[in-house]
Design a protein around this motif. Structure first.
Motif, mmCIF file in Angstrom:
data_model
loop_
_atom_site.group_PDB
_atom_site.id
_atom_site.type_symbol
_atom_site.label_atom_id
_atom_site.label_comp_id
_atom_site.label_asym_id
_atom_site.label_seq_id
_atom_site.Cartn_x
_atom_site.Cartn_y
_atom_site.Cartn_z
ATOM 1 N N ALA A 6 35.029 29.451 44.304
ATOM 2 C CA ALA A 6 36.174 30.200 43.777
ATOM 3 C C ALA A 6 35.730 31.037 42.578
ATOM 4 C CB ALA A 6 37.273 29.233 43.363
ATOM 5 N N ALA A 7 36.323 32.199 42.446
ATOM 6 C CA ALA A 7 35.993 33.074 41.314
ATOM 7 C C ALA A 7 36.471 32.436 40.021
ATOM 8 C CB ALA A 7 36.661 34.427 41.508
ATOM 9 N N ASP A 12 37.028 34.234 31.762
ATOM 10 C CA ASP A 12 35.635 33.824 31.871
ATOM 11 C C ASP A 12 34.779 34.967 32.392
ATOM 12 O OD1 ASP A 12 36.341 30.429 32.991
ATOM 13 O OD2 ASP A 12 36.341 31.298 30.986
ATOM 14 N N VAL A 13 35.293 35.720 33.352
ATOM 15 C CA VAL A 13 34.543 36.835 33.919
ATOM 16 C C VAL A 13 34.316 37.908 32.866
ATOM 17 C CG1 VAL A 13 34.618 38.685 35.631
ATOM 18 C CG2 VAL A 13 35.319 36.396 36.262
ATOM 19 N N VAL A 14 35.325 38.189 32.079
ATOM 20 C CA VAL A 14 35.177 39.189 31.014
ATOM 21 C C VAL A 14 34.132 38.712 30.009
ATOM 22 C CG1 VAL A 14 36.338 40.364 29.097
ATOM 23 C CG2 VAL A 14 37.487 40.139 31.308
ATOM 24 N N GLY A 15 34.181 37.453 29.651
ATOM 25 C CA GLY A 15 33.190 36.907 28.727
ATOM 26 C C GLY A 15 31.783 36.997 29.289
ATOM 27 N N LEU A 16 31.636 36.694 30.573
ATOM 28 C CA LEU A 16 30.321 36.793 31.216
ATOM 29 C C LEU A 16 29.834 38.238 31.244
ATOM 30 C CD1 LEU A 16 30.744 34.341 34.220
ATOM 31 C CD2 LEU A 16 29.242 34.052 32.250
ATOM 32 N N ALA A 51 34.366 41.687 36.720
ATOM 33 C CA ALA A 51 33.953 40.929 37.897
ATOM 34 C C ALA A 51 32.885 41.677 38.684
ATOM 35 C CB ALA A 51 35.163 40.636 38.781
ATOM 36 N N LEU A 52 32.990 42.981 38.753
ATOM 37 C CA LEU A 52 31.988 43.780 39.454
ATOM 38 C C LEU A 52 30.652 43.768 38.719
ATOM 39 C CD1 LEU A 52 34.187 46.816 40.552
ATOM 40 C CD2 LEU A 52 33.252 44.994 42.005
ATOM 41 N N SER A 61 27.968 41.509 46.328
ATOM 42 C CA SER A 61 28.736 42.756 46.344
ATOM 43 C C SER A 61 30.186 42.412 46.019
ATOM 44 C CB SER A 61 28.636 43.442 47.704
ATOM 45 O OG SER A 61 29.106 42.599 48.710
ATOM 46 N N GLY A 62 30.894 43.373 45.405
ATOM 47 C CA GLY A 62 32.243 43.169 44.918
ATOM 48 C C GLY A 62 33.249 42.954 45.971
#
Length: 62
Positions: A6-7, A12-16, A51-52, A61-62
Motif C-alpha cells: 500500500a502507498a 510521508d510521501v511528501v517527506g520522502l 509520489a511521482l 512508474s507512477g
C-alpha cells in the motif's frame, strides 16, 4: 505478479520527496519550493507530484 505494498500516507510521501530533493543538494526551503513548483507546472497536487518523485527514485512508474 508481485504484490505492491500500500502507498504510504501523503504526508510521508511528501517527506520522502523532500528528502530526495535534499539529497540532491537543496535546502529544506528550496526543496519545498521546488516540489510546489513542479506540482503547479504539471497541474498536480503536491502529494501526487511527491509520489511521482518517490516512485522515480524507487524505480517504479507512477
Amino acid at each position: 505478479m508481485p504484490v505492491r505494498p500500500a502507498a504510504p500516507p501523503a504526508t510521508d510521501v511528501v517527506g520522502l520527496a523532500l528528502e530526495v530533493l535534499a539529497a540532491q543538494g537543496l535546502t529544506r526551503p528550496a526543496a519545498n519550493a521546488a516540489l510546489a513548483s513542479l506540482a503547479k507546472e504539471r497541474g498536480l497536487t503536491v502529494a501526487r507530484c511527491a509520489a511521482l518523485v518517490v516512485a522515480a527514485v524507487d524505480g517504479r512508474s507512477g
